[in-house]
Design a protein around this motif. Structure first.
Motif, short mmCIF file in Angstrom:
data_model
loop_
_atom_site.label_atom_id
_atom_site.label_comp_id
_atom_site.label_asym_id
_atom_site.label_seq_id
_atom_site.Cartn_x
_atom_site.Cartn_y
_atom_site.Cartn_z
N ILE A 165 0.84 -1.20 0.00
CA ILE A 165 0.00 0.00 0.00
C ILE A 165 0.87 1.25 0.00
CG2 ILE A 165 -1.65 1.33 1.38
CD1 ILE A 165 -2.86 -1.35 2.29
N LEU A 166 1.94 1.24 0.81
CA LEU A 166 2.84 2.40 0.85
C LEU A 166 3.58 2.56 -0.47
CD1 LEU A 166 4.31 1.95 4.45
CD2 LEU A 166 2.72 3.72 3.69
N GLU A 167 3.90 1.46 -1.14
CA GLU A 167 4.56 1.54 -2.45
C GLU A 167 3.58 1.89 -3.56
OE1 GLU A 167 8.02 -1.84 -1.62
OE2 GLU A 167 6.05 -2.42 -2.40
N ARG A 168 2.29 2.00 -3.21
CA ARG A 168 1.22 2.32 -4.14
C ARG A 168 1.04 1.27 -5.22
NH1 ARG A 168 0.34 8.77 -4.02
NH2 ARG A 168 -1.77 7.98 -3.69
N ASN A 200 9.99 6.58 -5.74
CA ASN A 200 8.76 6.01 -6.30
C ASN A 200 7.95 7.13 -6.97
OD1 ASN A 200 6.05 5.01 -6.60
ND2 ASN A 200 6.48 3.45 -5.06
N PRO A 201 7.54 6.96 -8.24
CA PRO A 201 6.73 8.00 -8.91
C PRO A 201 5.45 8.34 -8.15
CG PRO A 201 7.48 6.37 -10.50
CD PRO A 201 7.83 5.83 -9.14
N GLY A 202 4.94 7.39 -7.39
CA GLY A 202 3.73 7.65 -6.61
C GLY A 202 3.93 8.66 -5.49
N TYR A 203 5.18 8.97 -5.19
CA TYR A 203 5.50 9.94 -4.13
C TYR A 203 5.96 11.28 -4.71
CZ TYR A 203 5.14 6.54 -0.34
OH TYR A 203 4.67 5.63 0.57
N GLN A 204 5.71 11.49 -5.99
CA GLN A 204 6.22 12.69 -6.65
C GLN A 204 5.75 13.96 -5.96
OE1 GLN A 204 5.42 12.76 -10.82
NE2 GLN A 204 6.53 14.66 -11.19
N THR A 205 4.50 13.98 -5.50
CA THR A 205 3.97 15.17 -4.83
C THR A 205 3.91 15.00 -3.31
OG1 THR A 205 1.67 14.36 -5.03
CG2 THR A 205 2.55 15.70 -6.85
N GLN A 206 4.45 13.91 -2.81
CA GLN A 206 4.34 13.59 -1.38
C GLN A 206 5.60 13.99 -0.61
OE1 GLN A 206 1.69 12.51 0.21
NE2 GLN A 206 0.38 12.24 -1.58
N GLY A 246 18.14 14.53 3.69
CA GLY A 246 16.75 14.91 3.48
C GLY A 246 16.56 16.41 3.44
N LEU A 247 17.27 17.15 4.28
CA LEU A 247 17.18 18.61 4.25
C LEU A 247 17.68 19.17 2.93
CD1 LEU A 247 18.39 19.48 7.87
CD2 LEU A 247 16.10 19.85 6.93
N ASP A 248 18.69 18.53 2.35
CA ASP A 248 19.19 18.99 1.04
C ASP A 248 18.20 18.68 -0.07
OD1 ASP A 248 21.55 19.96 2.11
OD2 ASP A 248 22.66 18.09 1.80
N LYS A 249 17.55 17.51 0.00
CA LYS A 249 16.67 17.09 -1.08
C LYS A 249 15.29 17.74 -0.99
CE LYS A 249 18.41 12.51 -2.35
NZ LYS A 249 18.06 11.07 -2.43
N PHE A 250 14.81 17.97 0.23
CA PHE A 250 13.44 18.46 0.42
C PHE A 250 13.43 19.71 1.30
CE2 PHE A 250 13.43 13.74 0.44
CZ PHE A 250 13.01 13.56 -0.88
#
Length: 478
Positions: free
Chosen positions: A259-262, A304-310, A336-340
């Motif tokens: 489910i998490l991997e969509r 994961n493309p399913g997390y593109q906007t997440q 994570g701070l660098d990426k997001f």
């Protein structure tokens, strides 16, 4: 023999009249109530709190009409009267009586009653008068206007209450919803609406759903919040350990990962906001299902493309993986701070709490990053207040930076709280005046605003004086 024929003939004549006006006592009561409503409408009455709980007490009606009376009505009475109410619907009773019968039946929220209500959804016969709140201003007493509603309006309202949906505008809207939800016992829309009921029957029926349809029950507990989309099972009467145990028993780790991997989904999780809140809750409780052997698979979700906007879910995922594999936590947080950089709050919270000394320069940089709201600054200060490492190197960097000013109430208050927790015997006599007094219906005076500013200036000055040497002297005191 002739006498018997006369008696039999009389019975044949009277029988239709008895069928036309069944349950005279109940019909009389409803007729009187309809008359009382008409009299109140003619008098433009603003007193609606003496009306029956079944008429005004359900959540759907309460929100429409501003009702402040009891929301609990005698369900046992409704159970006794239900057969008579249904007979009234099939009789030649007046539209007023039928309208009230429809609303009373609807208040019971029994899906089996929908078939008795549906035939009236197209009957546009004028019926009873009902009050409608006129909102003038919040502090004024409730003022009501009265309108006469048609029979179809009461049928649609009753159906809305039973299905726990917003008011159906017409029969077509109801039928469209019913086509999407043919079996209400398995309908997420129905149960999520029912879960928002505020009465004693909610817990009983949701408990039954838990034992009969545990997966649907979990969907309702985790995904039925329409305002923030965050899981709201506690407001329904359940606690986190109970829900976590149900997830483990009825979904399990492997399916939860899918489910998490969509790769697998519930219909509700196609909504990105719902998925964000759901995945965030799972990641916040990751240790309950996952371990260090699942770290690689979890990290793959970042691409994961399913997390593109997440983005928020990704930062919560990083935080969860850091807990599952502490040896990689610090590096993952910085990466994570660098990426997001658009959603740093959850990462900075952990970094300031666990790595305040080793990452003092990075936290100082984020504290003064242009364009950040005050919430980021307060998160860092709150983390320093309960830091596992020595927070003084980071705290002194922030305090001695000339860019911190006494203008922000929330930031200076968070700074004062962190300083009081970290600096022994720190005296801040004006701490209680940092915030400008506020209250409903009043605004702060100029003197109160000036006093709050002076308090913030005084607190900042005293904290700077104690950290003038970078906190070295304080560290030796400890």
């Amino acid at each position: 023999m002739r006498t018997l024929f006369r008696i039999f003939g009389s019975m044949l004549l009277v029988a239709p009249l008895l069928a036309a006006l069944p349950d005279q006592d109940l019909t009389t009561r409803l007729t009187k109530l309809a008359t009382d409503l008409e009299v109140a409408a003619q008098a433009r009455s603003n007193d609606v709190n003496n009306l029956p709980g079944w008429l005004m007490g359900s959540t759907a009606l309460r929100s429409d009409w501003g009702y402040k009376g009891p929301i609990i009505f005698d369900a046992a009475e409704l159970d006794r009267e239900r057969p008579a109410l249904k007979r009234i619907l099939k009789s030649q009773a007046s539209s007023n009586v039928k309208a009230l019968a429809l609303l009373w039946i609807g208040a019971g929220c029994n899906p089996k009653d929908l078939s008795d209500i549906e035939p009236f959804m197209e009957v546009k016969t004028p019926a009873i008068y009902l009050p409608e709140r006129v909102i003038l201003q919040q502090v004024a007493p409730d003022v009501f206007s009265w309108k006469r509603v048609d029979l179809n309006w009461t049928a649609l309202k009753a159906a809305s209450v039973i299905t726990q949906q917003r008011f159906f505008l017409d029969g077509n809207a109801y039928r469209h919803w019913k086509e999407k939800n043919p079996d209400l016992s398995l309908s997420f829309d129905y149960w999520s609406g029912f879960a928002r009921r505020a009465d004693a029957y909610r817990y009983v029926r949701l408990s039954a759903l838990e034992s009969q349809e545990p997966e649907l029950f979990l969907r309702v507990m985790l995904l039925s919040n329409e305002s923030s989309y965050a899981p709201c099972f506690q407001s329904y009467g359940w606690q986190a350990p109970e829900i976590i145990a149900l997830v483990s028993r009825n979904i399990g780790k492997e399916r939860l990962l899918k489910i998490l991997e969509r790769r697998e989904s519930w219909p509700e999780l196609l909504d990105e906001q719902r998925f964000s809140e759901f995945s965030g809750w799972i990641f916040d409780n990751a240790e309950c299902w996952f371990n260090d052997r699942d770290v690689s698979r979890l990290l793959m979700m970042l691409d994961n493309p399913g997390y593109q906007t997440q983005t928020r879910a990704k930062t919560l995922l990083i935080r969860a993986v850091g807990r599952l594999d502490p040896s990689r936590e610090r590096g993952l947080l910085k990466e994570g701070l660098d990426k997001f950089p658009e959603t740093p709050e959850h990462l900075l919270e952990v970094l300031s709490n666990r790595y305040a000394s080793r990452e003092a320069s990075l936290l100082h940089k984020w504290f003064f990053t242009p364009g950040r709201d005050e919430r980021v600054k307060c998160i860092i200060l709150d983390g320093l207040r309960i830091s596992r490492e020595d927070p003084l190197p980071c705290l002194s960097k922030i305090v001695r930076d000339p860019r911190i000013t006494p203008d922000s109430e929330s930031v200076i208050e968070a700074l004062a709280r962190a300083s009081r927790a970290c600096i022994p015997k720190l005296d801040l006599p004006m701490f209680g005046y940092i915030l400008v007094p506020r209250g409903k219906g009043r605004s702060a005076s100029m003197d109160e605003k000036q006093r709050a500013l002076l308090a913030r200036e005084d607190c900042l000055k005293r904290i700077r004086a104690r950290l003038a040497d970078g906190g070295a002297g304080i560290s030796s005191e400890k």
